[in-house]
Write an enzyme that holds these catalytic residues in place. Structure first.
Site, PDB file in Angstrom:
ATOM      1  N   ARG A  34       5.001  -0.169  -4.110  1.00 44.36           N
ATOM      2  CA  ARG A  34       4.864   0.644  -2.895  1.00 44.36           C
ATOM      3  C   ARG A  34       6.203   0.871  -2.202  1.00 44.36           C
ATOM      4  NH1 ARG A  34      -0.662   0.174  -1.848  1.00 44.36           N
ATOM      5  NH2 ARG A  34      -1.201   0.613   0.280  1.00 44.36           N
ATOM      6  N   ARG A  60     -14.114   7.345   4.665  1.00 45.31           N
ATOM      7  CA  ARG A  60     -14.208   5.997   4.079  1.00 45.31           C
ATOM      8  C   ARG A  60     -14.316   4.934   5.170  1.00 45.31           C
ATOM      9  NH1 ARG A  60      -9.478   3.973   0.185  1.00 45.31           N
ATOM     10  NH2 ARG A  60      -8.387   3.627   2.141  1.00 45.31           N
ATOM     11  N   ARG A  93     -13.705  -0.213   6.854  1.00 52.08           N
ATOM     12  CA  ARG A  93     -12.369  -0.789   6.692  1.00 52.08           C
ATOM     13  C   ARG A  93     -11.562  -0.622   7.968  1.00 52.08           C
ATOM     14  NH1 ARG A  93      -9.098   0.364   1.179  1.00 52.08           N
ATOM     15  NH2 ARG A  93      -7.376   0.301   2.669  1.00 52.08           N
ATOM     16  N   ARG A  98      -0.249   4.677   8.346  1.00 56.92           N
ATOM     17  CA  ARG A  98      -0.149   4.467   6.894  1.00 56.92           C
ATOM     18  C   ARG A  98       0.474   5.673   6.197  1.00 56.92           C
ATOM     19  NH1 ARG A  98      -5.902   3.340   5.484  1.00 56.92           N
ATOM     20  NH2 ARG A  98      -5.256   2.849   3.370  1.00 56.92           N
ATOM     21  N   LYS A 126      -7.038   6.702  -5.620  1.00 58.07           N
ATOM     22  CA  LYS A 126      -6.472   5.772  -6.603  1.00 58.07           C
ATOM     23  C   LYS A 126      -7.458   4.683  -6.992  1.00 58.07           C
ATOM     24  CE  LYS A 126      -2.976   4.028  -4.335  1.00 58.07           C
ATOM     25  NZ  LYS A 126      -2.978   4.735  -3.067  1.00 58.07           N
TER      26      LYS A 126
HETATM   27  P1  AMP Z   1      -4.477  -0.244  -0.314  1.00 58.24           P
HETATM   28  O1  AMP Z   1      -5.885  -0.679  -0.453  1.00 58.24           O
HETATM   29  O2  AMP Z   1      -3.751  -0.131  -1.605  1.00 58.24           O
HETATM   30  O3  AMP Z   1      -4.331   1.006   0.539  1.00 58.24           O
HETATM   31  O4  AMP Z   1      -3.711  -1.405   0.481  1.00 58.24           O
HETATM   32  C1  AMP Z   1      -4.150  -1.823   1.767  1.00 58.24           C
HETATM   33  C2  AMP Z   1      -3.035  -2.579   2.479  1.00 58.24           C
HETATM   34  O5  AMP Z   1      -2.641  -3.728   1.697  1.00 58.24           O
HETATM   35  C3  AMP Z   1      -1.749  -1.800   2.684  1.00 58.24           C
HETATM   36  O6  AMP Z   1      -1.788  -0.976   3.830  1.00 58.24           O
HETATM   37  C4  AMP Z   1      -0.743  -2.939   2.845  1.00 58.24           C
HETATM   38  O7  AMP Z   1      -0.845  -3.561   4.109  1.00 58.24           O
HETATM   39  C5  AMP Z   1      -1.232  -3.950   1.809  1.00 58.24           C
HETATM   40  N1  AMP Z   1      -0.619  -3.700   0.487  1.00 58.24           N
HETATM   41  C6  AMP Z   1      -1.255  -3.343  -0.661  1.00 58.24           C
HETATM   42  N2  AMP Z   1      -0.391  -3.185  -1.671  1.00 58.24           N
HETATM   43  C7  AMP Z   1       0.830  -3.433  -1.160  1.00 58.24           C
HETATM   44  C8  AMP Z   1       2.156  -3.428  -1.697  1.00 58.24           C
HETATM   45  N3  AMP Z   1       2.387  -3.116  -2.982  1.00 58.24           N
HETATM   46  N4  AMP Z   1       3.180  -3.741  -0.867  1.00 58.24           N
HETATM   47  C9  AMP Z   1       2.970  -4.060   0.417  1.00 58.24           C
HETATM   48  N5  AMP Z   1       1.759  -4.067   0.997  1.00 58.24           N
HETATM   49  C10 AMP Z   1       0.697  -3.771   0.225  1.00 58.24           C
END
Ligand code: AMP
Length: 191
Positions: free
Chosen positions: A92, A131, A137, A148, A17
């Site tokens: 999400r 990654r 990360r 996750r 994404k």
């Molecule tokens: P991502 O980079 O999109 O995978 O997001 C990394 C982390 O940020 C996720 O595992 C959540 O802890 C937090 N996060 C990002 N977007 C959201 C969302 N829309 N709702 C809740 N937590 C989020």
């Protein structure tokens, strides 16, 4: 008058994404709004809120809906979003999707496209492990990746169902090269 694109890009962790969103937003000249990037920046800034956010990130859990919805509301109200935007990583959860529907109604707009990148689970895990090694990360550690994925199935899958039910979901095959997947997305958008 150019077309305004108000896009939501959905998909599990590791679906690509972030990569596709960055490329597409640049091509369309619209802001790329990654709630994950915003949360990582908040954690890096520290302070009480930052520390709280960090604990969610490190556990692979979602931050609370109310917090993320406030952040997105502020961001979508910024002048650079007046002519479109690409949301990456939001919504999400079902409550977030419903909050977004209400927010857009208040703003008098609608999403123009909701796309989901679909990738088989074994491929996702392999991509995330890679990654984690490349980018360092903390949430790409193997145990956190498994968590996750569970969170995705439990909390985020209903978001796809929400858009599918209302006939707003376009599924894009997320297996292939960055170029191939980008081309499939552009076809769906007519961009
Ligand atoms: P991502 O980079 O999109 O995978 O997001 C990394 C982390 O940020 C996720 O595992 C959540 O802890 C937090 N996060 C990002 N977007 C959201 C969302 N829309 N709702 C809740 N937590 C989020």
């Amino acid at each position: 008058m150019t077309t305004a694109y108000r896009i939501v890009l959905l998909g599990p962790p590791g679906a690509g994404k972030g990569t596709q969103a960055a490329r597409l937003a640049e091509r369309l000249g619209i802001p790329h709004i990654s709630t994950g990037d915003m949360m990582r920046a908040a954690a890096d800034r520290g302070g009480e809120l930052g520390e709280q956010v960090r604990s969610y990130l490190e556990a692979g859990h979602l931050v609370p809906d109310a917090l993320i919805v406030d952040v997105v509301r502020d961001r979508l109200g910024a002048p650079d979003c007046a002519h479109g935007y690409l949301l990456d990583g939001f919504p999400r959860t079902l409550p977030q999707a419903e909050a977004l529907d209400r927010l857009l109604q208040e703003l008098g707009t609608e999403l123009t496209h909701t796309l989901e990148l679909r990738v088989p689970l074994d491929l996702l895990t392999a991509r995330l492990i890679r990654r984690g090694r490349e980018q360092g990360r903390a949430d790409d550690d193997e145990a956190v990746i498994a968590e996750r994925m569970k969170v995705y199935e439990r909390q985020t899958r209903p978001v796809s169902d929400h858009y599918a039910r209302t006939d707003r979901l376009a599924v894009v095959d997320g297996v292939g090269t960055i170029e191939e997947i980008g081309e499939r997305i552009r076809e769906r958008l007519g961009a």
